[in-house]
Design a protein around this motif. Structure first.
Motif, PDB file in Angstrom:
ATOM      1  N   LEU A 126       6.769  -9.904 -46.582  1.00  0.00           N
ATOM      2  CA  LEU A 126       5.931  -8.898 -47.238  1.00  0.00           C
ATOM      3  C   LEU A 126       4.666  -9.514 -47.854  1.00  0.00           C
ATOM      4  O   LEU A 126       3.581  -8.941 -47.768  1.00  0.00           O
ATOM      5  CB  LEU A 126       6.768  -8.156 -48.287  1.00  0.00           C
ATOM      6  CG  LEU A 126       6.300  -6.753 -48.673  1.00  0.00           C
ATOM      7  CD1 LEU A 126       5.954  -5.900 -47.476  1.00  0.00           C
ATOM      8  CD2 LEU A 126       7.372  -6.065 -49.520  1.00  0.00           C
ATOM      9  N   ARG A 144       0.946  -8.382 -46.895  1.00  0.00           N
ATOM     10  CA  ARG A 144       0.056  -7.829 -47.939  1.00  0.00           C
ATOM     11  C   ARG A 144      -1.237  -8.636 -48.011  1.00  0.00           C
ATOM     12  O   ARG A 144      -2.304  -8.064 -48.236  1.00  0.00           O
ATOM     13  CB  ARG A 144       0.774  -7.798 -49.284  1.00  0.00           C
ATOM     14  CG  ARG A 144       1.740  -6.620 -49.379  1.00  0.00           C
ATOM     15  CD  ARG A 144       2.423  -6.539 -50.720  1.00  0.00           C
ATOM     16  NE  ARG A 144       3.280  -5.357 -50.798  1.00  0.00           N
ATOM     17  CZ  ARG A 144       4.364  -5.280 -51.571  1.00  0.00           C
ATOM     18  NH1 ARG A 144       4.717  -6.289 -52.333  1.00  0.00           N
ATOM     19  NH2 ARG A 144       5.076  -4.165 -51.593  1.00  0.00           N
ATOM     20  N   ARG A 179      -5.850  -1.202 -40.198  1.00  0.00           N
ATOM     21  CA  ARG A 179      -5.226  -1.302 -41.524  1.00  0.00           C
ATOM     22  C   ARG A 179      -4.068  -0.310 -41.653  1.00  0.00           C
ATOM     23  O   ARG A 179      -2.991  -0.632 -42.115  1.00  0.00           O
ATOM     24  CB  ARG A 179      -6.305  -1.016 -42.579  1.00  0.00           C
ATOM     25  CG  ARG A 179      -5.972  -1.397 -43.998  1.00  0.00           C
ATOM     26  CD  ARG A 179      -5.033  -0.461 -44.678  1.00  0.00           C
ATOM     27  NE  ARG A 179      -4.787  -0.894 -46.055  1.00  0.00           N
ATOM     28  CZ  ARG A 179      -3.760  -0.554 -46.776  1.00  0.00           C
ATOM     29  NH1 ARG A 179      -2.831   0.225 -46.288  1.00  0.00           N
ATOM     30  NH2 ARG A 179      -3.622  -0.964 -47.994  1.00  0.00           N
ATOM     31  N   VAL A 197       4.558  -3.638 -41.960  1.00  0.00           N
ATOM     32  CA  VAL A 197       5.109  -3.519 -43.323  1.00  0.00           C
ATOM     33  C   VAL A 197       6.508  -2.910 -43.230  1.00  0.00           C
ATOM     34  O   VAL A 197       7.457  -3.392 -43.849  1.00  0.00           O
ATOM     35  CB  VAL A 197       4.213  -2.615 -44.214  1.00  0.00           C
ATOM     36  CG1 VAL A 197       4.734  -2.598 -45.638  1.00  0.00           C
ATOM     37  CG2 VAL A 197       2.764  -3.050 -44.188  1.00  0.00           C
ATOM     38  N   LYS A 226      10.182  -4.458 -44.312  1.00  0.00           N
ATOM     39  CA  LYS A 226      11.016  -3.778 -45.315  1.00  0.00           C
ATOM     40  C   LYS A 226      12.391  -3.448 -44.717  1.00  0.00           C
ATOM     41  O   LYS A 226      13.413  -3.579 -45.384  1.00  0.00           O
ATOM     42  CB  LYS A 226      10.323  -2.500 -45.808  1.00  0.00           C
ATOM     43  CG  LYS A 226       9.126  -2.803 -46.701  1.00  0.00           C
ATOM     44  CD  LYS A 226       8.430  -1.547 -47.172  1.00  0.00           C
ATOM     45  CE  LYS A 226       7.275  -1.894 -48.100  1.00  0.00           C
ATOM     46  NZ  LYS A 226       6.427  -0.744 -48.427  1.00  0.00           N
ATOM     47  N   LEU A 285      10.098   3.267 -49.559  1.00  0.00           N
ATOM     48  CA  LEU A 285       9.068   2.283 -49.190  1.00  0.00           C
ATOM     49  C   LEU A 285       7.850   2.312 -50.116  1.00  0.00           C
ATOM     50  O   LEU A 285       6.907   1.537 -49.940  1.00  0.00           O
ATOM     51  CB  LEU A 285       8.646   2.472 -47.725  1.00  0.00           C
ATOM     52  CG  LEU A 285       8.052   3.805 -47.273  1.00  0.00           C
ATOM     53  CD1 LEU A 285       6.596   3.943 -47.627  1.00  0.00           C
ATOM     54  CD2 LEU A 285       8.249   3.952 -45.783  1.00  0.00           C
ATOM     55  N   PHE A 328       5.710   1.711 -53.467  1.00  0.00           N
ATOM     56  CA  PHE A 328       5.621   0.865 -54.668  1.00  0.00           C
ATOM     57  C   PHE A 328       4.388   1.305 -55.443  1.00  0.00           C
ATOM     58  O   PHE A 328       3.261   0.895 -55.109  1.00  0.00           O
ATOM     59  CB  PHE A 328       5.486  -0.612 -54.280  1.00  0.00           C
ATOM     60  CG  PHE A 328       6.711  -1.204 -53.657  1.00  0.00           C
ATOM     61  CD1 PHE A 328       7.626  -1.914 -54.422  1.00  0.00           C
ATOM     62  CD2 PHE A 328       6.957  -1.052 -52.296  1.00  0.00           C
ATOM     63  CE1 PHE A 328       8.764  -2.462 -53.839  1.00  0.00           C
ATOM     64  CE2 PHE A 328       8.086  -1.590 -51.709  1.00  0.00           C
ATOM     65  CZ  PHE A 328       9.008  -2.297 -52.479  1.00  0.00           C
ATOM     66  N   VAL A 349       2.032  -1.374 -56.848  1.00  0.00           N
ATOM     67  CA  VAL A 349       1.196  -2.039 -55.828  1.00  0.00           C
ATOM     68  C   VAL A 349      -0.002  -1.130 -55.494  1.00  0.00           C
ATOM     69  O   VAL A 349      -1.142  -1.577 -55.391  1.00  0.00           O
ATOM     70  CB  VAL A 349       2.020  -2.347 -54.548  1.00  0.00           C
ATOM     71  CG1 VAL A 349       1.137  -2.922 -53.451  1.00  0.00           C
ATOM     72  CG2 VAL A 349       3.161  -3.292 -54.855  1.00  0.00           C
ATOM     73  N   GLU A 350       0.254   0.157 -55.362  1.00  0.00           N
ATOM     74  CA  GLU A 350      -0.834   1.088 -55.026  1.00  0.00           C
ATOM     75  C   GLU A 350      -1.916   1.088 -56.106  1.00  0.00           C
ATOM     76  O   GLU A 350      -3.106   1.141 -55.808  1.00  0.00           O
ATOM     77  CB  GLU A 350      -0.268   2.496 -54.801  1.00  0.00           C
ATOM     78  CG  GLU A 350       0.630   2.556 -53.570  1.00  0.00           C
ATOM     79  CD  GLU A 350       1.086   3.961 -53.207  1.00  0.00           C
ATOM     80  OE1 GLU A 350       0.436   4.936 -53.611  1.00  0.00           O
ATOM     81  OE2 GLU A 350       2.112   4.080 -52.504  1.00  0.00           O
ATOM     82  N   VAL A 393      -4.021  -1.953 -55.652  1.00  0.00           N
ATOM     83  CA  VAL A 393      -4.905  -1.819 -54.484  1.00  0.00           C
ATOM     84  C   VAL A 393      -6.146  -1.000 -54.875  1.00  0.00           C
ATOM     85  O   VAL A 393      -7.285  -1.389 -54.600  1.00  0.00           O
ATOM     86  CB  VAL A 393      -4.170  -1.134 -53.303  1.00  0.00           C
ATOM     87  CG1 VAL A 393      -5.140  -0.825 -52.163  1.00  0.00           C
ATOM     88  CG2 VAL A 393      -3.026  -2.004 -52.784  1.00  0.00           C
ATOM     89  N   MET A 453      -3.911   4.749 -47.980  1.00  0.00           N
ATOM     90  CA  MET A 453      -2.506   4.454 -48.306  1.00  0.00           C
ATOM     91  C   MET A 453      -1.549   5.567 -47.849  1.00  0.00           C
ATOM     92  O   MET A 453      -0.497   5.259 -47.267  1.00  0.00           O
ATOM     93  CB  MET A 453      -2.358   4.104 -49.790  1.00  0.00           C
ATOM     94  CG  MET A 453      -3.030   2.765 -50.110  1.00  0.00           C
ATOM     95  SD  MET A 453      -2.563   2.055 -51.690  1.00  0.00           S
ATOM     96  CE  MET A 453      -3.378   3.163 -52.819  1.00  0.00           C
ATOM     97  N   GLU A 491       4.412   4.097 -41.642  1.00  0.00           N
ATOM     98  CA  GLU A 491       5.667   3.403 -41.979  1.00  0.00           C
ATOM     99  C   GLU A 491       6.863   4.326 -41.741  1.00  0.00           C
ATOM    100  O   GLU A 491       7.849   3.949 -41.118  1.00  0.00           O
ATOM    101  CB  GLU A 491       5.654   2.929 -43.444  1.00  0.00           C
ATOM    102  CG  GLU A 491       4.683   1.782 -43.707  1.00  0.00           C
ATOM    103  CD  GLU A 491       4.777   1.227 -45.129  1.00  0.00           C
ATOM    104  OE1 GLU A 491       5.896   1.014 -45.628  1.00  0.00           O
ATOM    105  OE2 GLU A 491       3.719   1.002 -45.740  1.00  0.00           O
TER     106      GLU A 491
END
Ligand SMILES: O=C(O)C(=O)C[C@]1(C(=O)O)C=C[C@@H](O)C=C1
Length: 255
Positions: free
Chosen positions: A11, A15, A153, A160, A164, A188, A190, A193-194, A197, A239, A246
């Motif tokens: 991961l 990332r 992206r 990803v 996971k 999935l 987080f 994390v978002e 970003v 995102m 995902e």
């Protein structure tokens, strides 16, 4: 993800790649918004003598993809075409390497959504001028670079998701078997994390978009791109679409 890079399948390194891709997206955005929207590029149909049914933008994009497919672009699992029906066979032999992704990855492609959002929501949000300046070919070249960077992206979500999945097979398996999209989405996600970003891309937009001069005493001038809009781009589209990729990948992971 290059051939033989299986050791990078964790991961943290995935990332890291997403972080590096932010630079490409923001620089490409800055290049694109030098031009006005140039609506004629997307709306005006080419004349019948061109033997092509569609806009100048579609023509340039399809021809670009067709040429790039000949030199192997779409053999790479992180590259997904916008016009999959118009590709040519690659003249470059396929490099033999063990695939990282499940074969069902090939059927996950959200480029139609990306293109629709790009033309109808992103361009009106980012471009300050709405009219034509007739720089159609240059504008389209910027569009194609930017769309390909966004698509790469967003479809990186497949890698990803694979990581996971491998890290928590049992947990993911139960939701995949139940075909429970909502539970997979929750698992999935987080949020912390978002948030990072969104803050980081806004900061990058501020730094990359500043005017660089040799005079240290000049007052701060308006940057080339609004950092808040870049944060919004990630929050509202990049995102969520990555997460959609995902989920769609995971739904097919046990096929
Ligand atoms: O880093 C992750 O875990 C991802 O799934 C990527 C990503 C993103 O698109 O940046 C998407 C979902 C997570 O909630 C956090 C970040």
């Amino acid at each position: 993800m290059a051939c033989g890079d299986d050791d990078k399948l964790c991961l943290d390194s995935i990332r890291e790649s997403l972080i590096r891709q932010e630079d490409t997206i923001i620089f490409n955005l800055i290049e694109r918004i030098k031009f006005p929207i140039n609506p004629t590029l997307y709306k005006q149909q080419l004349p019948p003598s061109s033997n092509f049914s569609g806009s100048l933008f579609q023509y340039l994009f399809q021809e670009t993809e067709s040429l790039q497919s000949k030199v192997g672009r779409y053999l790479a699992p992180e590259e997904n075409p916008f016009f999959p029906d118009n590709l040519s066979d690659s003249i470059i032999p396929l490099t033999k390497c063990t695939p990282v992704l499940h074969p069902a990855a090939e059927s996950v492609n959200v480029n139609e959504k990306i293109l629709d959002i790009y033309i109808n929501q992103m361009l009106p949000l980012f471009c300050t001028e709405v009219n034509d300046d007739a720089n159609f070919a240059t504008t389209a070249a910027c569009d194609i670079q930017l769309l390909q960077a966004l698509s790469r992206r967003i479809h990186y979500g497949k890698f990803v998701a694979e990581v996971k999945f491998r890290n928590s097979i049992d947990e993911y398996k139960s939701f995949i078997l139940a075909q429970d999209r909502d539970a997979l989405m929750k698992l999935l996600t987080f949020e912390a994390v978002e948030e990072m970003v969104k803050k980081r891309v806004a900061k990058k937009a501020k730094v990359f978009g500043q005017e660089v001069t040799l005079n240290d005493n000049v007052e701060e001038v308006k940057g080339k791109i609004d950092p808040l809009l870049v944060s919004r781009l990630y929050d509202e589209w990049v995102m969520p679409l990555t997460k959609l990729v995902e989920v769609e990948y995971l739904m097919r992971r046990l096929d």
